[in-house]
Design a protein around this motif. Structure first.
Motif, PDB file in Angstrom:
ATOM      1  N   ILE A 164      30.255  59.506-109.231  1.00 50.36           N
ATOM      2  CA  ILE A 164      30.998  59.809-110.453  1.00 50.36           C
ATOM      3  C   ILE A 164      32.347  60.416-110.096  1.00 50.36           C
ATOM      4  O   ILE A 164      32.487  61.080-109.080  1.00 50.36           O
ATOM      5  N   ASP A 165      33.319  60.168-110.955  1.00 48.57           N
ATOM      6  CA  ASP A 165      34.616  60.803-110.737  1.00 48.57           C
ATOM      7  C   ASP A 165      34.599  62.201-111.351  1.00 48.57           C
ATOM      8  O   ASP A 165      33.635  62.606-112.016  1.00 48.57           O
ATOM      9  N   ARG A 166      35.636  62.966-111.084  1.00 48.50           N
ATOM     10  CA  ARG A 166      35.689  64.354-111.566  1.00 48.50           C
ATOM     11  C   ARG A 166      35.634  64.451-113.087  1.00 48.50           C
ATOM     12  O   ARG A 166      35.015  65.363-113.631  1.00 48.50           O
ATOM     13  N   ALA A 167      36.251  63.513-113.765  1.00 54.63           N
ATOM     14  CA  ALA A 167      36.237  63.539-115.232  1.00 54.63           C
ATOM     15  C   ALA A 167      34.816  63.351-115.761  1.00 54.63           C
ATOM     16  O   ALA A 167      34.378  64.061-116.668  1.00 54.63           O
ATOM     17  N   ALA A 168      34.082  62.416-115.188  1.00 57.77           N
ATOM     18  CA  ALA A 168      32.700  62.179-115.617  1.00 57.77           C
ATOM     19  C   ALA A 168      31.785  63.340-115.235  1.00 57.77           C
ATOM     20  O   ALA A 168      30.758  63.558-115.860  1.00 57.77           O
ATOM     21  N   ALA A 169      32.173  64.110-114.226  1.00 54.79           N
ATOM     22  CA  ALA A 169      31.377  65.260-113.777  1.00 54.79           C
ATOM     23  C   ALA A 169      31.740  66.549-114.502  1.00 54.79           C
ATOM     24  O   ALA A 169      31.123  67.584-114.268  1.00 54.79           O
ATOM     25  N   SER A 170      32.702  66.499-115.389  1.00 49.47           N
ATOM     26  CA  SER A 170      33.273  67.717-115.976  1.00 49.47           C
ATOM     27  C   SER A 170      32.302  68.566-116.786  1.00 49.47           C
ATOM     28  O   SER A 170      32.548  69.751-116.987  1.00 49.47           O
ATOM     29  N   GLN A 171      31.189  68.016-117.237  1.00 46.01           N
ATOM     30  CA  GLN A 171      30.239  68.813-118.017  1.00 46.01           C
ATOM     31  C   GLN A 171      28.990  69.216-117.231  1.00 46.01           C
ATOM     32  O   GLN A 171      28.046  69.772-117.789  1.00 46.01           O
ATOM     33  N   LEU A 172      28.982  68.952-115.940  1.00 46.78           N
ATOM     34  CA  LEU A 172      27.845  69.373-115.119  1.00 46.78           C
ATOM     35  C   LEU A 172      27.874  70.887-114.945  1.00 46.78           C
ATOM     36  O   LEU A 172      28.879  71.444-114.509  1.00 46.78           O
ATOM     37  N   ARG A 173      26.791  71.547-115.261  1.00 48.71           N
ATOM     38  CA  ARG A 173      26.722  73.012-115.133  1.00 48.71           C
ATOM     39  C   ARG A 173      26.810  73.466-113.689  1.00 48.71           C
ATOM     40  O   ARG A 173      27.328  74.535-113.395  1.00 48.71           O
ATOM     41  N   PHE A 174      26.273  72.671-112.784  1.00 45.59           N
ATOM     42  CA  PHE A 174      26.227  73.056-111.376  1.00 45.59           C
ATOM     43  C   PHE A 174      27.253  72.289-110.542  1.00 45.59           C
ATOM     44  O   PHE A 174      27.062  72.067-109.342  1.00 45.59           O
ATOM     45  N   TYR A 175      28.354  71.923-111.143  1.00 43.20           N
ATOM     46  CA  TYR A 175      29.403  71.146-110.474  1.00 43.20           C
ATOM     47  C   TYR A 175      29.840  71.803-109.164  1.00 43.20           C
ATOM     48  O   TYR A 175      29.941  71.134-108.133  1.00 43.20           O
ATOM     49  N   ASP A 176      30.094  73.118-109.195  1.00 44.75           N
ATOM     50  CA  ASP A 176      30.554  73.812-107.984  1.00 44.75           C
ATOM     51  C   ASP A 176      29.520  73.714-106.863  1.00 44.75           C
ATOM     52  O   ASP A 176      29.868  73.538-105.697  1.00 44.75           O
ATOM     53  N   TYR A 177      28.259  73.810-107.218  1.00 41.50           N
ATOM     54  CA  TYR A 177      27.194  73.692-106.218  1.00 41.50           C
ATOM     55  C   TYR A 177      27.178  72.289-105.617  1.00 41.50           C
ATOM     56  O   TYR A 177      27.079  72.136-104.397  1.00 41.50           O
ATOM     57  N   TYR A 178      27.287  71.257-106.449  1.00 36.85           N
ATOM     58  CA  TYR A 178      27.287  69.878-105.950  1.00 36.85           C
ATOM     59  C   TYR A 178      28.480  69.642-105.023  1.00 36.85           C
ATOM     60  O   TYR A 178      28.353  68.976-104.000  1.00 36.85           O
ATOM     61  N   GLU A 179      29.628  70.181-105.378  1.00 38.90           N
ATOM     62  CA  GLU A 179      30.819  70.067-104.525  1.00 38.90           C
ATOM     63  C   GLU A 179      30.562  70.731-103.176  1.00 38.90           C
ATOM     64  O   GLU A 179      30.891  70.183-102.127  1.00 38.90           O
ATOM     65  N   TYR A 180      29.982  71.925-103.202  1.00 42.21           N
ATOM     66  CA  TYR A 180      29.693  72.665-101.968  1.00 42.21           C
ATOM     67  C   TYR A 180      28.748  71.869-101.072  1.00 42.21           C
ATOM     68  O   TYR A 180      28.987  71.717 -99.867  1.00 42.21           O
ATOM     69  N   VAL A 181      27.679  71.343-101.631  1.00 41.57           N
ATOM     70  CA  VAL A 181      26.712  70.574-100.861  1.00 41.57           C
ATOM     71  C   VAL A 181      27.385  69.351-100.245  1.00 41.57           C
ATOM     72  O   VAL A 181      27.180  69.039 -99.071  1.00 41.57           O
ATOM     73  N   GLN A 182      28.197  68.666-101.020  1.00 41.46           N
ATOM     74  CA  GLN A 182      28.897  67.481-100.512  1.00 41.46           C
ATOM     75  C   GLN A 182      29.789  67.841 -99.330  1.00 41.46           C
ATOM     76  O   GLN A 182      29.839  67.125 -98.335  1.00 41.46           O
ATOM     77  N   GLU A 183      30.469  68.963 -99.421  1.00 35.95           N
ATOM     78  CA  GLU A 183      31.365  69.394 -98.344  1.00 35.95           C
ATOM     79  C   GLU A 183      30.600  69.798 -97.086  1.00 35.95           C
ATOM     80  O   GLU A 183      31.145  69.741 -95.990  1.00 35.95           O
ATOM     81  N   GLN A 184      29.341  70.201 -97.221  1.00 41.39           N
ATOM     82  CA  GLN A 184      28.540  70.671 -96.090  1.00 41.39           C
ATOM     83  C   GLN A 184      27.757  69.581 -95.391  1.00 41.39           C
ATOM     84  O   GLN A 184      27.098  69.833 -94.389  1.00 41.39           O
ATOM     85  N   LEU A 185      27.800  68.362 -95.910  1.00 38.76           N
ATOM     86  CA  LEU A 185      27.051  67.276 -95.290  1.00 38.76           C
ATOM     87  C   LEU A 185      27.551  67.017 -93.879  1.00 38.76           C
ATOM     88  O   LEU A 185      28.755  67.111 -93.620  1.00 38.76           O
ATOM     89  N   PRO A 186      26.653  66.685 -92.968  1.00 40.82           N
ATOM     90  CA  PRO A 186      27.064  66.362 -91.602  1.00 40.82           C
ATOM     91  C   PRO A 186      28.014  65.159 -91.574  1.00 40.82           C
ATOM     92  O   PRO A 186      27.931  64.279 -92.439  1.00 40.82           O
ATOM     93  N   GLU A 187      28.859  65.107 -90.599  1.00 41.90           N
ATOM     94  CA  GLU A 187      29.821  64.016 -90.423  1.00 41.90           C
ATOM     95  C   GLU A 187      29.106  62.669 -90.482  1.00 41.90           C
ATOM     96  O   GLU A 187      28.082  62.474 -89.825  1.00 41.90           O
ATOM     97  N   GLY A 188      29.638  61.753 -91.296  1.00 43.81           N
ATOM     98  CA  GLY A 188      29.103  60.410 -91.379  1.00 43.81           C
ATOM     99  C   GLY A 188      27.925  60.220 -92.332  1.00 43.81           C
ATOM    100  O   GLY A 188      27.443  59.117 -92.479  1.00 43.81           O
ATOM    101  N   SER A 189      27.471  61.272 -92.993  1.00 43.16           N
ATOM    102  CA  SER A 189      26.313  61.107 -93.897  1.00 43.16           C
ATOM    103  C   SER A 189      26.723  60.945 -95.348  1.00 43.16           C
ATOM    104  O   SER A 189      25.881  60.702 -96.179  1.00 43.16           O
ATOM    105  N   ALA A 190      27.993  61.107 -95.654  1.00 49.08           N
ATOM    106  CA  ALA A 190      28.422  60.973 -97.054  1.00 49.08           C
ATOM    107  C   ALA A 190      28.847  59.564 -97.362  1.00 49.08           C
ATOM    108  O   ALA A 190      29.265  58.824 -96.569  1.00 49.08           O
TER     109      ALA A 190
END
Length: 83
Positions: A57-83
């Motif tokens: 999803i793009d940021r606009a479609a994600a704009s109403q997610l309550r845990f958006y910041d958490y999802y962003e954090y998890v995405q940033e912490q993924l090991p290299e090449g797993s995203a």
């Protein structure tokens, strides 16, 4: 111009799912699908049951997610090449 439709049963039987969502107009549906309860009022919530579903999803479609910041954090912490 063209539309492809599938029933939920057929979708849930797929080995893998990829759902791509764009735009703020889809934000409420995305939030209900991802963070809401399984409910017939939101048929897409059944995707929570699929063992191999990917939602892009793009940021606009994600704009109403309550845990958006958490999802962003998890995405940033993924090991290299797993995203």
């Amino acid at each position: 111009m063209h539309c492809v439709t599938q029933g939920l049963g057929t979708i849930l039987e797929a080995r893998q799912l990829l759902l791509v969502v764009q735009g703020e107009g889809k934000a409420e549906a995305v939030a209900q699908m991802i963070e809401g309860p399984l409910a017939s009022i939101c048929p897409a919530s059944a995707l929570q049951l699929h063992p191999d579903a990917v939602v892009v999803i793009d940021r606009a479609a994600a704009s109403q997610l309550r845990f958006y910041d958490y999802y962003e954090y998890v995405q940033e912490q993924l090991p290299e090449g797993s995203a």
